[in-house]
Design a protein around this motif. Structure first.
Motif, PDB file in Angstrom:
ATOM      1  N   ASN A   1       0.794  -1.234   0.000  1.00 27.50           N
ATOM      2  CA  ASN A   1       0.000   0.000   0.000  1.00 27.50           C
ATOM      3  C   ASN A   1       0.823   1.280   0.000  1.00 27.50           C
ATOM      4  O   ASN A   1       0.300   2.336  -0.346  1.00 27.50           O
ATOM      5  CB  ASN A   1      -0.923   0.031   1.218  1.00 27.50           C
ATOM      6  CG  ASN A   1      -1.911  -1.113   1.255  1.00 27.50           C
ATOM      7  OD1 ASN A   1      -1.553  -2.234   1.587  1.00 27.50           O
ATOM      8  ND2 ASN A   1      -3.165  -0.845   0.917  1.00 27.50           N
TER       9      ASN A   1
ATOM     10  N   LYS B   1       2.789   4.283  -1.060  1.00 26.76           N
ATOM     11  CA  LYS B   1       2.913   4.937  -2.370  1.00 26.76           C
ATOM     12  C   LYS B   1       4.354   5.386  -2.555  1.00 26.76           C
ATOM     13  O   LYS B   1       4.728   6.524  -2.305  1.00 26.76           O
ATOM     14  CB  LYS B   1       1.955   6.127  -2.456  1.00 26.76           C
ATOM     15  CG  LYS B   1       1.965   6.833  -3.815  1.00 26.76           C
ATOM     16  CD  LYS B   1       1.372   5.955  -4.888  1.00 26.76           C
ATOM     17  CE  LYS B   1       1.212   6.718  -6.200  1.00 26.76           C
ATOM     18  NZ  LYS B   1       2.504   6.991  -6.878  1.00 26.76           N
TER      19      LYS B   1
ATOM     20  N   VAL C   1      -1.979   3.932  -0.302  1.00 22.92           N
ATOM     21  CA  VAL C   1      -3.170   3.714  -1.120  1.00 22.92           C
ATOM     22  C   VAL C   1      -4.129   2.814  -0.351  1.00 22.92           C
ATOM     23  O   VAL C   1      -3.722   1.819   0.269  1.00 22.92           O
ATOM     24  CB  VAL C   1      -2.784   3.083  -2.470  1.00 22.92           C
ATOM     25  CG1 VAL C   1      -4.010   2.549  -3.204  1.00 22.92           C
ATOM     26  CG2 VAL C   1      -2.067   4.115  -3.339  1.00 22.92           C
ATOM     27  N   ARG C   2      -5.412   3.161  -0.368  1.00 19.82           N
ATOM     28  CA  ARG C   2      -6.423   2.414   0.380  1.00 19.82           C
ATOM     29  C   ARG C   2      -6.836   1.141  -0.354  1.00 19.82           C
ATOM     30  O   ARG C   2      -6.633   1.020  -1.571  1.00 19.82           O
ATOM     31  CB  ARG C   2      -7.643   3.300   0.612  1.00 19.82           C
ATOM     32  CG  ARG C   2      -7.340   4.577   1.368  1.00 19.82           C
ATOM     33  CD  ARG C   2      -6.877   4.310   2.786  1.00 19.82           C
ATOM     34  NE  ARG C   2      -6.697   5.542   3.548  1.00 19.82           N
ATOM     35  CZ  ARG C   2      -6.473   5.567   4.856  1.00 19.82           C
ATOM     36  NH1 ARG C   2      -6.404   4.448   5.544  1.00 19.82           N
ATOM     37  NH2 ARG C   2      -6.304   6.705   5.484  1.00 19.82           N
ATOM     38  N   ASN C   3      -7.432   0.229   0.388  1.00 21.77           N
ATOM     39  CA  ASN C   3      -7.904  -1.032  -0.187  1.00 21.77           C
ATOM     40  C   ASN C   3      -9.359  -0.889  -0.613  1.00 21.77           C
ATOM     41  O   ASN C   3     -10.255  -0.813   0.231  1.00 21.77           O
ATOM     42  CB  ASN C   3      -7.788  -2.160   0.842  1.00 21.77           C
ATOM     43  CG  ASN C   3      -6.359  -2.390   1.280  1.00 21.77           C
ATOM     44  OD1 ASN C   3      -5.465  -2.555   0.462  1.00 21.77           O
ATOM     45  ND2 ASN C   3      -6.134  -2.386   2.599  1.00 21.77           N
ATOM     46  N   CYS C   4      -9.588  -0.813  -1.911  1.00 23.70           N
ATOM     47  CA  CYS C   4     -10.948  -0.716  -2.444  1.00 23.70           C
ATOM     48  C   CYS C   4     -11.409  -2.127  -2.810  1.00 23.70           C
ATOM     49  O   CYS C   4     -10.903  -2.722  -3.765  1.00 23.70           O
ATOM     50  CB  CYS C   4     -10.992   0.187  -3.667  1.00 23.70           C
ATOM     51  SG  CYS C   4     -10.596   1.908  -3.315  1.00 23.70           S
TER      52      CYS C   4
ATOM     53  N   HIS D   1      -9.940  -5.315  -4.061  1.00 27.13           N
ATOM     54  CA  HIS D   1      -8.491  -5.187  -4.304  1.00 27.13           C
ATOM     55  C   HIS D   1      -7.745  -4.922  -3.001  1.00 27.13           C
ATOM     56  O   HIS D   1      -8.223  -4.189  -2.137  1.00 27.13           O
ATOM     57  CB  HIS D   1      -8.231  -4.042  -5.280  1.00 27.13           C
ATOM     58  CG  HIS D   1      -9.056  -4.102  -6.519  1.00 27.13           C
ATOM     59  ND1 HIS D   1      -9.020  -5.172  -7.384  1.00 27.13           N
ATOM     60  CD2 HIS D   1      -9.965  -3.225  -7.031  1.00 27.13           C
ATOM     61  CE1 HIS D   1      -9.855  -4.956  -8.386  1.00 27.13           C
ATOM     62  NE2 HIS D   1     -10.452  -3.788  -8.191  1.00 27.13           N
TER      63      HIS D   1
ATOM     64  N   TYR E   1      -1.773  -2.533  -4.322  1.00 28.94           N
ATOM     65  CA  TYR E   1      -1.594  -2.529  -5.777  1.00 28.94           C
ATOM     66  C   TYR E   1      -1.744  -3.953  -6.300  1.00 28.94           C
ATOM     67  O   TYR E   1      -1.280  -4.897  -5.662  1.00 28.94           O
ATOM     68  CB  TYR E   1      -0.218  -1.987  -6.140  1.00 28.94           C
ATOM     69  CG  TYR E   1      -0.108  -0.476  -5.995  1.00 28.94           C
ATOM     70  CD1 TYR E   1       0.002   0.341  -7.103  1.00 28.94           C
ATOM     71  CD2 TYR E   1      -0.112   0.125  -4.730  1.00 28.94           C
ATOM     72  CE1 TYR E   1       0.107   1.720  -6.983  1.00 28.94           C
ATOM     73  CE2 TYR E   1      -0.023   1.512  -4.599  1.00 28.94           C
ATOM     74  CZ  TYR E   1       0.090   2.291  -5.727  1.00 28.94           C
ATOM     75  OH  TYR E   1       0.184   3.660  -5.594  1.00 28.94           O
TER      76      TYR E   1
ATOM     77  N   TRP F   1      -9.467  -0.464 -10.813  1.00 31.54           N
ATOM     78  CA  TRP F   1      -8.536  -0.040  -9.755  1.00 31.54           C
ATOM     79  C   TRP F   1      -8.164   1.428  -9.920  1.00 31.54           C
ATOM     80  O   TRP F   1      -8.242   2.213  -8.967  1.00 31.54           O
ATOM     81  CB  TRP F   1      -7.294  -0.916  -9.766  1.00 31.54           C
ATOM     82  CG  TRP F   1      -6.444  -0.796  -8.543  1.00 31.54           C
ATOM     83  CD1 TRP F   1      -6.448  -1.611  -7.453  1.00 31.54           C
ATOM     84  CD2 TRP F   1      -5.443   0.206  -8.277  1.00 31.54           C
ATOM     85  NE1 TRP F   1      -5.535  -1.186  -6.528  1.00 31.54           N
ATOM     86  CE2 TRP F   1      -4.903  -0.069  -7.004  1.00 31.54           C
ATOM     87  CE3 TRP F   1      -4.961   1.302  -8.983  1.00 31.54           C
ATOM     88  CZ2 TRP F   1      -3.909   0.711  -6.429  1.00 31.54           C
ATOM     89  CZ3 TRP F   1      -3.971   2.093  -8.408  1.00 31.54           C
ATOM     90  CH2 TRP F   1      -3.453   1.801  -7.149  1.00 31.54           C
TER      91      TRP F   1
ATOM     92  N   TYR G   1      -9.376   4.287  -6.998  1.00 27.63           N
ATOM     93  CA  TYR G   1      -8.446   4.195  -5.866  1.00 27.63           C
ATOM     94  C   TYR G   1      -8.343   5.465  -5.027  1.00 27.63           C
ATOM     95  O   TYR G   1      -7.899   5.417  -3.869  1.00 27.63           O
ATOM     96  CB  TYR G   1      -7.066   3.722  -6.334  1.00 27.63           C
ATOM     97  CG  TYR G   1      -6.160   4.772  -6.943  1.00 27.63           C
ATOM     98  CD1 TYR G   1      -5.090   5.310  -6.224  1.00 27.63           C
ATOM     99  CD2 TYR G   1      -6.328   5.210  -8.252  1.00 27.63           C
ATOM    100  CE1 TYR G   1      -4.239   6.242  -6.776  1.00 27.63           C
ATOM    101  CE2 TYR G   1      -5.480   6.142  -8.822  1.00 27.63           C
ATOM    102  CZ  TYR G   1      -4.442   6.652  -8.078  1.00 27.63           C
ATOM    103  OH  TYR G   1      -3.592   7.589  -8.629  1.00 27.63           O
ATOM    104  N   LYS G   2      -8.758   6.604  -5.577  1.00 26.95           N
ATOM    105  CA  LYS G   2      -8.695   7.848  -4.801  1.00 26.95           C
ATOM    106  C   LYS G   2     -10.005   8.184  -4.089  1.00 26.95           C
ATOM    107  O   LYS G   2     -10.054   9.134  -3.310  1.00 26.95           O
ATOM    108  CB  LYS G   2      -8.292   9.014  -5.709  1.00 26.95           C
ATOM    109  CG  LYS G   2      -6.843   8.931  -6.197  1.00 26.95           C
ATOM    110  CD  LYS G   2      -6.457  10.174  -6.980  1.00 26.95           C
ATOM    111  CE  LYS G   2      -4.999  10.134  -7.390  1.00 26.95           C
ATOM    112  NZ  LYS G   2      -4.594  11.341  -8.150  1.00 26.95           N
TER     113      LYS G   2
ATOM    114  N   GLU H   1     -14.098   9.725  -9.027  1.00 23.24           N
ATOM    115  CA  GLU H   1     -13.529   8.709  -9.906  1.00 23.24           C
ATOM    116  C   GLU H   1     -12.615   9.359 -10.937  1.00 23.24           C
ATOM    117  O   GLU H   1     -12.882  10.449 -11.438  1.00 23.24           O
ATOM    118  CB  GLU H   1     -14.633   7.952 -10.652  1.00 23.24           C
ATOM    119  CG  GLU H   1     -15.372   6.928  -9.820  1.00 23.24           C
ATOM    120  CD  GLU H   1     -16.238   6.025 -10.688  1.00 23.24           C
ATOM    121  OE1 GLU H   1     -16.029   5.988 -11.918  1.00 23.24           O
ATOM    122  OE2 GLU H   1     -17.133   5.363 -10.139  1.00 23.24           O
TER     123      GLU H   1
END
Length: 320
Positions: A81, A83, A107-110, A113, A116, A215, A219-220, A227
């Motif tokens: 995760n 960055k 980076v968060r876990n969406c 996923h 990365y 992804w 991801y943000k 989006e």
């Protein structure tokens, strides 16, 4: 000769011209780690023959020019995760963790996923010129080396120099900038011989391109942003198209490293210090104080990460 072969040969010839005045870098690359991962001080320098080189400017774009095999630098290993990214501003461009508002960026876990979903990194000796408007995306470059998603089965490590072949490319439009994502595979991957163009990815790795699109679009969102969008309606373009973009970004880098494009403007300042491009205003000798005073390896165990980084985020607006 196919269009893809012509594009590969054209790019190979360009890199050969750039590289002709300096020794080949065919030996194994290594890493010099400074401090503990998950801290503001942590840096990962690329080494060649146990000496630091610039990850941006000294590592050659091509590993094997005649066969179109490229070097990629892993910044973020799959499933992680943090960055991590090549620092454009610091001398010799170590990899460091991105910072937002004084805090390390993760980076968060969406869902579904985790971190990365590929080995994520960059092509050395490429640059997405922020002054150049791409005629098809209608957006300027994002001022970074060209991003790469390596889809092989092995999990890489930060600072690894992988030898890869190009399969295709996607055009993310990130906050109004063109942010190309090149799809590649490690040449040593068991599937490498079967993956030769973008259609092979869906044939042998069904769902991966769809997941990659999702992804990058979402991801943000956990950080309060909307989006992202894609050019070409999210379509992944083929190897020939990808190779042309790599050529354009390599040529943009050549202009940067030789001083044709400014490394310092009112909005950014890029370090072009390097050891291998003698026609560059940033070329330095190993005796230069900025090089001689680089820190020695001081690797430490990773610092603890806030447990909230493992949280799932369920994004209701996802539509692919």
């Amino acid at each position: 000769m196919t269009g893809g072969s012509i594009a590969v040969r054209r790019l190979s010839q360009q890199v050969r011209l750039i590289s002709s005045s300096r020794p080949s870098m065919v030996s194994t690359f290594g890493t010099r780690l400074i401090g503990a991962p998950n801290t503001l001080e942590h840096r990962v320098f690329i080494e060649h023959n146990n000496s630091v080189v610039s990850s941006f400017h000294d590592v050659p774009l091509f590993a094997d020019q005649s066969n179109g095999i490229l070097n990629m630098i892993v910044e973020v290993p799959r499933w992680t995760n943090a960055k991590m990214e090549i620092s454009k501003e610091e001398p010799f461009n170590p990899i460091k963790q991105d910072i937002k508002k004084g805090r390390l960026r993760f980076v968060r876990n969406c869902f579904p996923h985790h971190g990365y979903i590929w080995n994520y990194g960059a092509f050395p000796q490429t640059w997405e010129d922020p002054a150049a408007l791409h005629p098809e995306t209608k957006a300027k470059g994002d001022n970074d080396p060209l991003d790469v998603c390596e889809i092989g089965e092995q999990v890489g490590y930060v600072g690894q120099v992988k030898q890869v072949k190009v399969l295709g490319i996607m055009a993310l439009l990130d906050e109004g900038e063109t942010d190309w994502k090149v799809i590649v595979v490690d040449v040593h991957d068991p599937l490498a011989s079967k993956l030769n163009d973008i259609e092979d990815v869906e044939r042998h790795l069904p769902g991966l391109i769809r997941a990659t699109n999702e992804w990058f679009r979402i991801y943000k969102i956990p950080d309060g942003k909307g989006e992202n969008a894609f050019a070409f309606s999210g379509e992944a373009k083929n190897k020939k198209y990808a190779t042309e973009i790599i050529h354009e970004c390599n040529e943009a880098w050549r202009r940067l490293i030789t001083g044709e494009s400014p490394a310092k403007t009112p909005t950014y300042e890029i370090s072009i210090r390097n050891l291998s491009n003698s026609n560059s205003p940033g070329f330095v000798a190993r005796s230069d104080v900025t090089y001689a005073n680089l820190p020695a390896d001081s690797r430490q165990p990773p610092a603890p990460i806030d447990p909230s980084i493992s949280k799932w985020f369920y994004i209701s607006s996802v539509q692919v």
